[in-house]
Design a protein around this motif. Structure first.
Motif, PDB file in Angstrom:
ATOM      1  N   SER A  80     -47.835 -82.664  31.828  1.00 28.71           N
ATOM      2  CA  SER A  80     -47.823 -83.931  33.040  1.00 28.71           C
ATOM      3  C   SER A  80     -46.423 -83.911  33.466  1.00 28.71           C
ATOM      4  N   LYS A  81     -45.461 -83.604  32.954  1.00 31.54           N
ATOM      5  CA  LYS A  81     -44.043 -83.449  33.568  1.00 31.54           C
ATOM      6  C   LYS A  81     -43.564 -82.296  34.026  1.00 31.54           C
ATOM      7  N   PRO A  82     -42.536 -82.301  34.662  1.00 38.85           N
ATOM      8  CA  PRO A  82     -41.869 -80.910  35.361  1.00 38.85           C
ATOM      9  C   PRO A  82     -41.407 -79.902  34.105  1.00 38.85           C
ATOM     10  N   PRO A  83     -41.944 -78.760  34.435  1.00 34.60           N
ATOM     11  CA  PRO A  83     -41.291 -77.901  33.112  1.00 34.60           C
ATOM     12  C   PRO A  83     -39.709 -77.446  33.320  1.00 34.60           C
ATOM     13  N   SER A  84     -39.025 -78.557  33.236  1.00 44.29           N
ATOM     14  CA  SER A  84     -37.446 -78.175  32.969  1.00 44.29           C
ATOM     15  C   SER A  84     -36.840 -79.354  32.069  1.00 44.29           C
ATOM     16  N   GLY A  85     -35.706 -78.976  31.845  1.00 46.23           N
ATOM     17  CA  GLY A  85     -34.965 -79.857  30.757  1.00 46.23           C
ATOM     18  C   GLY A  85     -35.318 -80.069  29.596  1.00 46.23           C
ATOM     19  N   GLU A  86     -35.393 -81.051  29.096  1.00 46.25           N
ATOM     20  CA  GLU A  86     -35.864 -81.301  27.430  1.00 46.25           C
ATOM     21  C   GLU A  86     -37.290 -80.990  27.544  1.00 46.25           C
ATOM     22  N   ASN A  87     -37.967 -81.039  28.758  1.00 47.49           N
ATOM     23  CA  ASN A  87     -39.721 -80.737  28.357  1.00 47.49           C
ATOM     24  C   ASN A  87     -39.901 -79.292  28.442  1.00 47.49           C
ATOM     25  N   LEU A  88     -38.747 -78.257  28.544  1.00 50.57           N
ATOM     26  CA  LEU A  88     -38.938 -76.842  28.753  1.00 50.57           C
ATOM     27  C   LEU A  88     -38.252 -76.411  27.265  1.00 50.57           C
ATOM     28  N   LYS A  89     -38.807 -75.599  26.779  1.00 51.47           N
ATOM     29  CA  LYS A  89     -38.346 -74.811  25.520  1.00 51.47           C
ATOM     30  C   LYS A  89     -37.892 -73.286  25.715  1.00 51.47           C
ATOM     31  N   ALA A  90     -36.473 -73.417  26.577  1.00 51.82           N
ATOM     32  CA  ALA A  90     -35.990 -72.393  27.181  1.00 51.82           C
ATOM     33  C   ALA A  90     -36.008 -71.191  26.118  1.00 51.82           C
ATOM     34  N   VAL A  91     -35.703 -71.395  24.876  1.00 50.74           N
ATOM     35  CA  VAL A  91     -35.640 -70.343  23.803  1.00 50.74           C
ATOM     36  C   VAL A  91     -36.984 -69.271  23.700  1.00 50.74           C
ATOM     37  N   THR A  92     -38.105 -70.080  23.760  1.00 48.56           N
ATOM     38  CA  THR A  92     -39.063 -69.605  24.038  1.00 48.56           C
ATOM     39  C   THR A  92     -39.347 -68.805  25.312  1.00 48.56           C
ATOM     40  N   LEU A  93     -39.403 -69.373  26.385  1.00 50.14           N
ATOM     41  CA  LEU A  93     -39.263 -68.726  27.709  1.00 50.14           C
ATOM     42  C   LEU A  93     -38.363 -67.703  27.858  1.00 50.14           C
ATOM     43  N   ASN A  94     -37.139 -67.783  27.309  1.00 49.82           N
ATOM     44  CA  ASN A  94     -36.153 -66.435  27.501  1.00 49.82           C
ATOM     45  C   ASN A  94     -36.792 -65.522  26.678  1.00 49.82           C
ATOM     46  N   ALA A  95     -37.366 -65.655  25.532  1.00 51.47           N
ATOM     47  CA  ALA A  95     -37.759 -64.730  24.697  1.00 51.47           C
ATOM     48  C   ALA A  95     -39.066 -63.905  25.388  1.00 51.47           C
ATOM     49  N   VAL A  96     -39.932 -64.580  26.083  1.00 52.76           N
ATOM     50  CA  VAL A  96     -41.209 -63.914  26.760  1.00 52.76           C
ATOM     51  C   VAL A  96     -40.983 -63.433  28.079  1.00 52.76           C
ATOM     52  N   THR A  97     -40.024 -63.718  28.715  1.00 55.30           N
ATOM     53  CA  THR A  97     -39.706 -63.389  30.355  1.00 55.30           C
ATOM     54  C   THR A  97     -38.837 -62.090  30.183  1.00 55.30           C
ATOM     55  N   ARG A  98     -39.567 -61.016  30.656  1.00 52.94           N
ATOM     56  CA  ARG A  98     -38.838 -59.805  30.722  1.00 52.94           C
ATOM     57  C   ARG A  98     -39.469 -58.966  31.687  1.00 52.94           C
ATOM     58  N   PRO A  99     -38.486 -57.829  32.217  1.00 58.68           N
ATOM     59  CA  PRO A  99     -38.945 -56.924  33.027  1.00 58.68           C
ATOM     60  C   PRO A  99     -40.279 -56.112  32.755  1.00 58.68           C
ATOM     61  N   TYR A 100     -41.165 -55.678  33.850  1.00 56.39           N
ATOM     62  CA  TYR A 100     -42.098 -54.824  33.766  1.00 56.39           C
ATOM     63  C   TYR A 100     -42.768 -54.372  34.857  1.00 56.39           C
ATOM     64  N   PRO A 101     -43.393 -52.993  34.620  1.00 55.84           N
ATOM     65  CA  PRO A 101     -43.911 -52.504  35.818  1.00 55.84           C
ATOM     66  C   PRO A 101     -45.163 -53.345  36.341  1.00 55.84           C
TER      67      PRO A 101
END
Length: 374
Positions: free
Chosen positions: A196-217
């Motif tokens: 219900s809140k913006p996906p940023s700051g402390e509401n966002l688990k950047a460590v997980t997002l960094n792991a699953v965001t990757r380049p792909y064809p």
């Protein structure tokens, strides 16, 4: 009860059959074998239960196809497939089917045990069973669950296998959301803690997002042979031939285009591209005006667009000839996966007749690959 359930799916299919944003209908999440589940806790699986499950799937497919002949129907194997038990489901003989499957190592993920050699062996078996299913039936494959953790090592282990197998995937999961079905703490598995809140700051688990965001064809004009991403060096590599998968004797010519998503989260300061045997375009999806500058590297003409523009047209050298063209695409086996903070998925051009049934792999979070070929 099954007749009522089939009627529900018929109603859903009738309502959504013309919606281009629908990737498909996933019939039933993680079918449980019931009180005799022990029969499935073997590497060979459980033929007796799968025979009953095949009858159920057939009934659902029949109901859906009575109103929607084209949208992909996703069936799932029994739940212990997630841990290495094979599937014995029937070949349902429908050209627009896919197997939605999950992969969880029992000692990683929710347990927070990292990614061990035992986990890699277990996950490798699950991937092999999925590949075998596609080879035997021609059905599409989509890894619709893995993860359930904020351990980067556990996530990277599965993602590395997904790249190795050129597999499409979706990670579990976006938010905790007081989910009663999960075995671990919701916040540990979430990327966004409070939707219900913006996906940023402390509401966002950047460590997980960094792991699953990757380049792909996103789309390959030919037959992909290999791709891989190294999170430490940020190097992504893709190898493919221009041979058409449906008929290797035919190739994609200069009117063909391959697209690779390059997420800003991995490349905040930009990136360099080494293209061999083709032309390369950098483009952003925020405008239609052309404002490209050109330079040459390694004997190839490279085109780099200014921010906020897209590259269209322009002269092409006679050789080499590849990429940045307007021909048909082959979205099969394209790993349209990851988070939609990446660039929007564009509508593919081409025809399903050009996409081989065997080993076809579609899709990602919100991607429209399955229904957007036109």
């Amino acid at each position: 009860l099954q007749d009522r359930y089939a009627a529900v799916w018929r109603h859903v299919a009738e309502r959504f059959r013309s919606n281009p944003a629908v990737l498909g209908y996933d019939l039933l999440n993680e079918p449980w074998p019931g009180s005799n589940w022990q029969q499935c806790a073997t590497p060979t699986g459980c033929p007796v239960f799968d025979a009953l499950m095949s009858e159920f799937v057939t009934r659902m497919i029949t109901a859906i196809r009575s109103v929607d002949a084209d949208t992909i129907v996703w069936y799932e194997p029994q739940v212990l497939f997630n841990n290495g038990s094979d599937t014995n489901l029937a070949d349902f003989g429908d050209a627009n089917l896919g197997m939605s499957w999950h992969d969880y190592c029992l000692t990683a993920n929710e347990g927070g045990g990292g990614y061990s050699a035992d986990c890699e062996a277990s996950d490798t078996l699950v991937f092999a069973n999925a590949e075998k299913r596609a080879t035997n039936t021609g059905d599409a494959l989509l890894l619709t669950e893995f993860g359930a953790t904020d351990d980067p090592a556990a996530l990277e282990g599965v993602l590395r296998l997904a790249d190795r197998n050129m597999m499409s995937w979706q990670e579990w999961h976006y938010c905790g959301c007081d989910d009663p079905t999960t075995t671990g703490q919701g916040d540990k598995q979430a990327i966004v803690l409070d939707p219900s809140k913006p996906p940023s700051g402390e509401n966002l688990k950047a460590v997980t997002l960094n792991a699953v965001t990757r380049p792909y064809p996103q789309a390959v004009a030919g037959t992909p042979e290999h791709w891989a991403f190294d999170p430490s060096s940020k190097k992504f590599s893709l190898d493919y031939t221009t041979a058409r998968a449906a008929d290797p004797a035919k190739t994609f010519g200069p009117g063909a285009e391959t697209e690779i998503a390059v997420p800003a989260r991995q490349y905040p300061d930009g990136y360099a591209a080494d293209v061999r045997g083709g032309l390369s375009d950098w483009r952003r999806r925020t405008g239609d005006r052309c404002g490209a500058t050109e330079h040459r590297a390694a004997g190839l003409r490279m085109r780099r667009a200014r921010a906020g523009t897209c590259v269209r047209g322009g002269r092409r050298r006679e050789r080499p000839r590849c990429a940045r063209c307007d021909g048909a695409l082959w979205p099969g086996r394209a790993a349209l996966a990851g988070l939609r903070e990446l660039r929007p998925i564009r509508r593919f051009r081409g025809a399903w007749s050009e996409i081989p049934r065997a080993g076809r792999k579609i899709a990602g979070l919100g991607a429209r690959a399955a229904k957007s070929a036109e």
